[in-house]
Design an enzyme around this catalytic site. Structure first.
Site, mmCIF file in Angstrom:
data_model
loop_
_atom_site.group_PDB
_atom_site.id
_atom_site.type_symbol
_atom_site.label_atom_id
_atom_site.label_comp_id
_atom_site.label_asym_id
_atom_site.label_seq_id
_atom_site.Cartn_x
_atom_site.Cartn_y
_atom_site.Cartn_z
ATOM 1 C CE LYS A 1 38.818 58.802 92.975
ATOM 2 N NZ LYS A 1 39.965 58.322 92.186
ATOM 3 C CG ASN A 2 42.043 57.892 95.296
ATOM 4 O OD1 ASN A 2 41.369 57.513 94.341
ATOM 5 N ND2 ASN A 2 42.537 59.108 95.385
ATOM 6 N NE ARG B 1 46.206 56.860 86.233
ATOM 7 C CZ ARG B 1 47.046 56.394 85.316
ATOM 8 N NH1 ARG B 1 46.801 56.567 84.047
ATOM 9 N NH2 ARG B 1 48.114 55.726 85.675
ATOM 10 C CG ASP C 1 44.403 61.625 84.213
ATOM 11 O OD1 ASP C 1 44.036 60.872 85.118
ATOM 12 O OD2 ASP C 1 45.361 62.423 84.313
ATOM 13 C CG ASP D 1 44.049 63.638 94.815
ATOM 14 O OD1 ASP D 1 43.901 62.463 95.185
ATOM 15 O OD2 ASP D 1 44.655 63.958 93.768
HETATM 16 C C1 EPZ Z 1 46.780 57.975 93.128
HETATM 17 O O1 EPZ Z 1 47.131 58.024 91.746
HETATM 18 C C2 EPZ Z 1 45.368 58.548 93.221
HETATM 19 N N1 EPZ Z 1 44.486 57.782 92.376
HETATM 20 C C3 EPZ Z 1 45.372 60.002 92.750
HETATM 21 O O2 EPZ Z 1 44.069 60.548 92.979
HETATM 22 C C4 EPZ Z 1 46.339 60.800 93.593
HETATM 23 O O3 EPZ Z 1 46.428 62.105 93.093
HETATM 24 C C5 EPZ Z 1 47.733 60.149 93.519
HETATM 25 O O4 EPZ Z 1 47.663 58.778 93.926
HETATM 26 C C6 EPZ Z 1 48.733 60.858 94.408
HETATM 27 O O5 EPZ Z 1 48.300 60.918 95.709
HETATM 28 C C7 EPZ Z 1 44.020 56.605 92.819
HETATM 29 O O6 EPZ Z 1 44.335 56.122 93.894
HETATM 30 C C8 EPZ Z 1 43.061 55.873 91.911
HETATM 31 P P1 EPZ Z 1 51.107 57.998 91.827
HETATM 32 P P2 EPZ Z 1 48.412 57.231 91.194
HETATM 33 O O7 EPZ Z 1 51.476 56.706 91.252
HETATM 34 O O8 EPZ Z 1 48.569 55.974 91.944
HETATM 35 C C9 EPZ Z 1 54.381 59.431 88.612
HETATM 36 C C10 EPZ Z 1 41.989 61.535 92.408
HETATM 37 O O9 EPZ Z 1 41.586 62.648 92.036
HETATM 38 N N2 EPZ Z 1 54.607 58.009 88.319
HETATM 39 O O10 EPZ Z 1 51.430 58.266 93.243
HETATM 40 O O11 EPZ Z 1 48.308 57.182 89.725
HETATM 41 C C11 EPZ Z 1 52.984 59.888 88.172
HETATM 42 O O12 EPZ Z 1 52.927 60.184 86.808
HETATM 43 C C12 EPZ Z 1 43.282 60.941 91.837
HETATM 44 O O13 EPZ Z 1 41.389 60.843 93.234
HETATM 45 C C13 EPZ Z 1 55.577 57.673 87.408
HETATM 46 O O14 EPZ Z 1 56.255 58.540 86.849
HETATM 47 O O15 EPZ Z 1 49.556 58.274 91.613
HETATM 48 C C14 EPZ Z 1 52.755 61.097 89.064
HETATM 49 O O16 EPZ Z 1 53.348 62.220 88.491
HETATM 50 C C15 EPZ Z 1 43.968 61.874 90.898
HETATM 51 N N3 EPZ Z 1 55.777 56.356 87.140
HETATM 52 C C16 EPZ Z 1 53.475 60.682 90.346
HETATM 53 O O17 EPZ Z 1 54.384 59.646 90.018
HETATM 54 C C17 EPZ Z 1 55.051 55.361 87.752
HETATM 55 O O18 EPZ Z 1 55.271 54.176 87.475
HETATM 56 C C18 EPZ Z 1 52.522 60.182 91.435
HETATM 57 O O19 EPZ Z 1 51.736 59.145 90.909
HETATM 58 C C19 EPZ Z 1 54.058 55.727 88.682
HETATM 59 C C20 EPZ Z 1 53.842 57.061 88.951
#
Ligand code: EPZ
Length: 422
Positions: free
Chosen positions: A22-23, A92, A116, A304
């Site tokens: 999915k991701n 998202r 979320d 995850d």
């Molecule tokens: C991706 O989310 C995945 N989703 C998530 O899977 C996964 O948990 C996550 O990566 C980490 O591996 C998809 O790919 C659709 P991040 P993403 O940007 O891209 C902070 C599932 O269940 N952050 O790596 O949103 C953020 O808030 C989902 O399949 C900022 O602060 O994750 C988080 O705390 C859940 N500012 C951390 O970084 C930003 O601009 C990691 O987020 C971007 C992120």
């Protein structure tokens, strides 16, 4: 609303297939916007999020053909550049159209997806990176509006190896003038998968798989055909389920090399893991031992899989500590696990789990995809029956979850009931 009714006392045994991630697939669909023409993706999972992403691409002027296991995205010469709130709020992952649209159209207006169940999930690193590449970026009326006649290569440092920010900036940089360096980039297999597809489209990307990506922008890209990387989170879920139920499961298509840390932890819990050319097998005899975990960006333990592993520790021998470093509020499901009789204490970043011999079935609710999957695994080893409501969350990330569980010997059924939330 979907509800899963799970009878406890199952032992998972047999073979299960894993398809594309999915991701990854959602970002590959977004990346198709970077080139006029038809891009074909295979190993596409039959999950809720794919048709939603397809609808979003259709609002941008694409035509999307969907068949079992594959998607064909035909992108026009001038795609639209506005991604509306109605579709973006549902998944998202759709924020991944931001980078490709700025790069391809010189303008993008994308709804803010909002937070979320697992965290506030800001976009500050996406925006800071686009500003570095020369875009003007406004956040107004719930939308990010980014404009740049043509982006210009630059050095970008990410404060945290964010998956989403790495993907958006990568897809912005491939059509920029000059060279972009993304430092402290995410290294997840899904990022490597995206880089591989972009490379097939003609992009020039160095340092793939490392935390420094170097992108030499090109003037145009071409459509391609690409097979989505296997879903390591789905594969990991089955591996943990096999251990919790003292079972024997072969995960066909699972990539053990993408799950090194979680599989090592299962071995530490007492499991036997055998890797072969096209998958891996997990066997467990006796009660698992409790194992600590610390979630980190790849190649660390994936956040995850945290809810499923906590469910394992809830029935394991001993006490374990789990530390969540990626999302600031990923313990919401713990109250539901406690309803099943688990002994878990949490603070902001940590959970302490005292393993119990037995859990007991109860009505619980899924708050998100992975929390739902973790509760189903706990229900499989609980006495009696568990009713999991809002199970539609699970459908967002798992193809045929109930059918696969039944094939592996579990007694689980799906019910569609009127939504009882008020
Ligand atoms: C991706 O989310 C995945 N989703 C998530 O899977 C996964 O948990 C996550 O990566 C980490 O591996 C998809 O790919 C659709 P991040 P993403 O940007 O891209 C902070 C599932 O269940 N952050 O790596 O949103 C953020 O808030 C989902 O399949 C900022 O602060 O994750 C988080 O705390 C859940 N500012 C951390 O970084 C930003 O601009 C990691 O987020 C971007 C992120």
């Amino acid at each position: 609303m979907e509800r899963f009714v799970v009878a406890g006392g199952a032992r998972l045994a047999g073979e299960v297939q894993v398809t594309g991630a999915k991701n990854s697939v959602l970002k590959l669909m977004a990346a198709s916007l970077l080139a006029e023409g038809t891009t074909r993706l295979t190993a596409v999972p039959a999950i809720y999020d794919v048709p939603v992403m397809a609808s979003l691409l259709e609002t941008l002027g694409c035509s999307v053909g969907q068949e079992p296991g594959a998607v064909e995205v035909t992108v026009p010469a001038e795609p639209g550049c506005e991604a509306g709130y109605d579709l973006v709020r549902r998944i998202r992952g759709s924020i991944a159209v931001l980078g490709p649209l700025v790069a391809r159209c010189g303008r993008a207006k994308v709804a803010l997806p909002g937070g979320d169940a697992i965290g506030s999930r800001p976009l500050d690193m996406h925006i800071a990176g686009l500003l570095k590449l020369g875009a003007t970026v406004e956040v107004e009326h719930g939308y990010v509006v980014a404009t740049a006649p043509r982006l210009t290569g630059a050095s970008v440092w990410l404060d945290f190896p964010s998956v989403g920010a790495t993907e958006n900036l990568l897809m912005a940089a491939v059509l920029a003038r000059g060279t972009t360096t993304i430092d402290n980039a995410a290294r997840e297999p899904e990022i490597v998968d995206l880089c591989t597809m972009l490379g097939q489209m003609g992009a020039q990307i160095g340092g793939v798989g490392t935390s420094t990506l170097v992108v030499d922008g090109v003037d145009a890209l071409r459509p391609t055909a690409h097979e989505t990387v296997a879903d390591r989170i789905v594969a990991g879920t089955w591996a943990i389920g096999a251990v919790m139920t003292r079972g024997d499961v072969r995960v066909d298509g699972g990539r053990a090399e993408h799950l090194e840390v979680p599989l090592d932890k299962l071995v530490a819990a007492g499991a036997q893991v055998d890797v072969d050319a096209t998958g891996f097998r997990v066997r467990m005899e006796g009660r698992p031992r409790a194992v600590d975990l610390v979630t980190l960006p790849y190649p660390g333990f994936p956040t995850d899989l945290q809810p499923m592993f906590l469910a394992l520790d809830a029935i394991a021998e001993g006490t374990a500590m789990a530390t969540e470093n990626v999302f600031e509020s990923r313990w919401m499901y713990v109250d539901e696990l406690r309803r099943l009789g688990a002994d878990v204490r949490t603070d902001v970043k940590h959970a302490v789990v005292r393993g119990r011999e037995r859990l007991s079935g109860a009505p619980v609710r899924a708050h998100d995809i992975r929390a739902g999957a973790g509760l189903v695994l706990a229900a499989l080893v609980a006495d009696g029956t568990t009713e999991l409501s809002d199970a539609q969350h699970i459908d967002r990330g798992y193809q045929g979850f109930v059918e696969s569980l039944v094939r592996l010997g579990a007694d689980v059924r799906r019910e569609t009931v009127p939504d009882d939330t008020y």
